[in-house]
Design a protein around this motif. Structure first.
Motif, PDB file in Angstrom:
ATOM      1  N   GLU A 149       0.829  -1.215   0.000  1.00 20.87           N
ATOM      2  CA  GLU A 149       0.000   0.000   0.000  1.00 20.87           C
ATOM      3  C   GLU A 149       0.861   1.263   0.000  1.00 20.87           C
ATOM      4  O   GLU A 149       0.424   2.322  -0.471  1.00 20.87           O
ATOM      5  N   GLU A 150       2.107   1.151   0.506  1.00 21.13           N
ATOM      6  CA  GLU A 150       2.999   2.309   0.510  1.00 21.13           C
ATOM      7  C   GLU A 150       3.491   2.654  -0.886  1.00 21.13           C
ATOM      8  O   GLU A 150       4.030   3.737  -1.108  1.00 21.13           O
ATOM      9  N   LYS A 151       3.339   1.742  -1.832  1.00 19.95           N
ATOM     10  CA  LYS A 151       3.765   1.987  -3.212  1.00 19.95           C
ATOM     11  C   LYS A 151       2.620   2.470  -4.093  1.00 19.95           C
ATOM     12  O   LYS A 151       2.772   2.575  -5.303  1.00 19.95           O
ATOM     13  N   LEU A 152       1.466   2.721  -3.477  1.00 22.60           N
ATOM     14  CA  LEU A 152       0.304   3.191  -4.226  1.00 22.60           C
ATOM     15  C   LEU A 152       0.046   4.671  -3.948  1.00 22.60           C
ATOM     16  O   LEU A 152       0.269   5.163  -2.839  1.00 22.60           O
ATOM     17  N   CYS A 153      -0.436   5.366  -4.969  1.00 23.85           N
ATOM     18  CA  CYS A 153      -0.840   6.757  -4.822  1.00 23.85           C
ATOM     19  C   CYS A 153      -2.090   6.811  -3.945  1.00 23.85           C
ATOM     20  O   CYS A 153      -3.068   6.106  -4.197  1.00 23.85           O
ATOM     21  N   GLY A 154      -2.041   7.618  -2.901  1.00 23.13           N
ATOM     22  CA  GLY A 154      -3.171   7.703  -1.987  1.00 23.13           C
ATOM     23  C   GLY A 154      -4.426   8.244  -2.631  1.00 23.13           C
ATOM     24  O   GLY A 154      -5.535   7.943  -2.191  1.00 23.13           O
ATOM     25  N   LYS A 155      -4.282   9.009  -3.704  1.00 22.10           N
ATOM     26  CA  LYS A 155      -5.435   9.619  -4.365  1.00 22.10           C
ATOM     27  C   LYS A 155      -6.027   8.722  -5.447  1.00 22.10           C
ATOM     28  O   LYS A 155      -7.244   8.558  -5.536  1.00 22.10           O
ATOM     29  N   HIS A 156      -5.165   8.121  -6.286  1.00 24.96           N
ATOM     30  CA  HIS A 156      -5.649   7.356  -7.437  1.00 24.96           C
ATOM     31  C   HIS A 156      -5.493   5.838  -7.283  1.00 24.96           C
ATOM     32  O   HIS A 156      -5.953   5.087  -8.134  1.00 24.96           O
ATOM     33  N   GLN A 157      -4.812   5.404  -6.214  1.00 25.24           N
ATOM     34  CA  GLN A 157      -4.572   3.979  -5.993  1.00 25.24           C
ATOM     35  C   GLN A 157      -3.832   3.333  -7.163  1.00 25.24           C
ATOM     36  O   GLN A 157      -4.091   2.184  -7.525  1.00 25.24           O
ATOM     37  N   LYS A 158      -2.927   4.099  -7.770  1.00 29.71           N
ATOM     38  CA  LYS A 158      -2.073   3.603  -8.842  1.00 29.71           C
ATOM     39  C   LYS A 158      -0.638   3.509  -8.323  1.00 29.71           C
ATOM     40  O   LYS A 158      -0.269   4.169  -7.351  1.00 29.71           O
ATOM     41  N   VAL A 159       0.177   2.681  -9.005  1.00 30.36           N
ATOM     42  CA  VAL A 159       1.563   2.502  -8.579  1.00 30.36           C
ATOM     43  C   VAL A 159       2.345   3.804  -8.734  1.00 30.36           C
ATOM     44  O   VAL A 159       2.207   4.509  -9.741  1.00 30.36           O
ATOM     45  N   LEU A 160       3.145   4.122  -7.731  1.00 34.18           N
ATOM     46  CA  LEU A 160       4.003   5.309  -7.785  1.00 34.18           C
ATOM     47  C   LEU A 160       5.172   5.016  -8.720  1.00 34.18           C
ATOM     48  O   LEU A 160       6.060   4.247  -8.391  1.00 34.18           O
ATOM     49  N   GLU A 161       5.162   5.624  -9.904  1.00 34.44           N
ATOM     50  CA  GLU A 161       6.180   5.355 -10.915  1.00 34.44           C
ATOM     51  C   GLU A 161       7.004   6.584 -11.289  1.00 34.44           C
ATOM     52  O   GLU A 161       8.016   6.470 -11.973  1.00 34.44           O
ATOM     53  N   ILE A 162       6.552   7.771 -10.870  1.00 30.44           N
ATOM     54  CA  ILE A 162       7.168   9.030 -11.277  1.00 30.44           C
ATOM     55  C   ILE A 162       7.650   9.799 -10.041  1.00 30.44           C
ATOM     56  O   ILE A 162       7.020   9.728  -8.980  1.00 30.44           O
ATOM     57  N   PHE A 163       8.762  10.525 -10.201  1.00 31.04           N
ATOM     58  CA  PHE A 163       9.241  11.402  -9.129  1.00 31.04           C
ATOM     59  C   PHE A 163       9.095  12.852  -9.588  1.00 31.04           C
ATOM     60  O   PHE A 163       9.606  13.235 -10.647  1.00 31.04           O
ATOM     61  N   CYS A 164       8.388  13.648  -8.811  1.00 30.25           N
ATOM     62  CA  CYS A 164       8.215  15.064  -9.111  1.00 30.25           C
ATOM     63  C   CYS A 164       9.357  15.825  -8.444  1.00 30.25           C
ATOM     64  O   CYS A 164       9.393  15.935  -7.211  1.00 30.25           O
ATOM     65  N   LYS A 165      10.276  16.348  -9.244  1.00 29.42           N
ATOM     66  CA  LYS A 165      11.425  17.071  -8.701  1.00 29.42           C
ATOM     67  C   LYS A 165      10.999  18.439  -8.162  1.00 29.42           C
ATOM     68  O   LYS A 165      11.656  18.995  -7.281  1.00 29.42           O
ATOM     69  N   THR A 166       9.895  18.972  -8.688  1.00 26.97           N
ATOM     70  CA  THR A 166       9.402  20.266  -8.204  1.00 26.97           C
ATOM     71  C   THR A 166       8.918  20.157  -6.766  1.00 26.97           C
ATOM     72  O   THR A 166       9.267  20.970  -5.907  1.00 26.97           O
TER      73      THR A 166
END
Length: 252
Positions: A149-166
């Motif tokens: 569950e820590e690898k899922l986006c809390g909003k969309h429940q999709k896998v965290l695959e991108i890093f936002c540098k901003t």
């Protein structure tokens, strides 16, 4: 054609009722197999006489079927047990600190890989479809990991695959296409490689500083030794001279 390796933990050798490897397997008229004691216990609890059914396909029988041991299946299971015993425990059961296989029906084996597409972890046996069938070709197989569950986006429940540098945070593809659309983003692998590169450069600088300090310390020791050597020599000479004078005074 090469023979397909069989596994004793495969579902087709398990009893649906007790979830264990079949013991004294019997095959009823619909073709499904159970442990003899399990199916007998199940039918012994039937309230209505003449209403016996298969727990799996629900096919009913007016008369309680006579159960005969499936000799071929029993011999196959025994041979598989022998093969497993000679080959050694290729897979171990999950302990308290291990990630268990999500597919094993009852006693969980230790998972060897995690599929971030299915969001499930698999032992070597249940991982095979991902390695063999084209339908799973695009699935993202990763090293085994818990707390999916820590690898899922809390909003969309999709896998965290991108890093936002901003925003310096991990996001999913939907986040990258919406609220982070105009932000600077990279893949997790790219961010990981960049951070490892920075870490390696920092480590190299630290090692260089350590070597410089060691060189400076070595030079200081050499200078100190250069000062101490004449002092020790002078002290020794002074001691000899003082001793000689004292000895001459005693003779007088």
């Amino acid at each position: 054609m090469a023979a397909v390796p069989l596994s004793l933990s495969a579902d087709q050798y398990s009893c649906l009722l007790c979830k264990e490897v079949l013991k004294e397997p019997v095959t009823i008229l619909c073709g499904h197999s159970y442990c003899m004691c399990c199916i007998n216990d199940c039918w012994d609890q039937t309230d209505t006489e003449g209403d016996y059914s298969c727990p799996q396909c629900k096919k009913t029988f007016n008369v309680r079927p006579e159960l005969n041991r499936n000799i071929i299946l029993a011999e196959l299971i025994e041979k598989l047990k022998e093969v497993t015993a000679h080959a050694g425990p290729s897979q171990s059961y999950a302990g308290p600190d291990d990630v268990p296989c999500d597919i094993c029906p009852r006693r969980k084996r230790k998972a060897s890989k995690t599929c971030l597409t299915c969001m499930a972890s698999y032992c070597d046996t249940h991982l095979q479809p991902h390695l063999e069938f084209p339908a799973f070709k695009r699935h993202k197989i990763n090293e085994v990991t818990g707390k999916l569950e820590e690898k899922l986006c809390g909003k969309h429940q999709k896998v965290l695959e991108i890093f936002c540098k901003t925003d310096k945070t991990c996001i999913c593809l939907l986040c990258a296409a919406t609220e982070h659309k105009n932000h600077k983003t990279v893949t997790l692998d790219e961010e990981r490689a960049w951070k490892l590169s920075r870490l390696e450069k920092r480590r190299s600088k630290i090692n260089n500083r350590i070597r410089e300090k060691e060189t400076t310390l070595k030079k200081m020791k050499q200078k100190l030794e250069g000062i101490q050597t004449p002092v020790r020599s002078l002290w020794t000479q002074t001691q000899k001279t003082t001793g000689f004078i004292c000895l001459q005074g005693q003779k007088r």
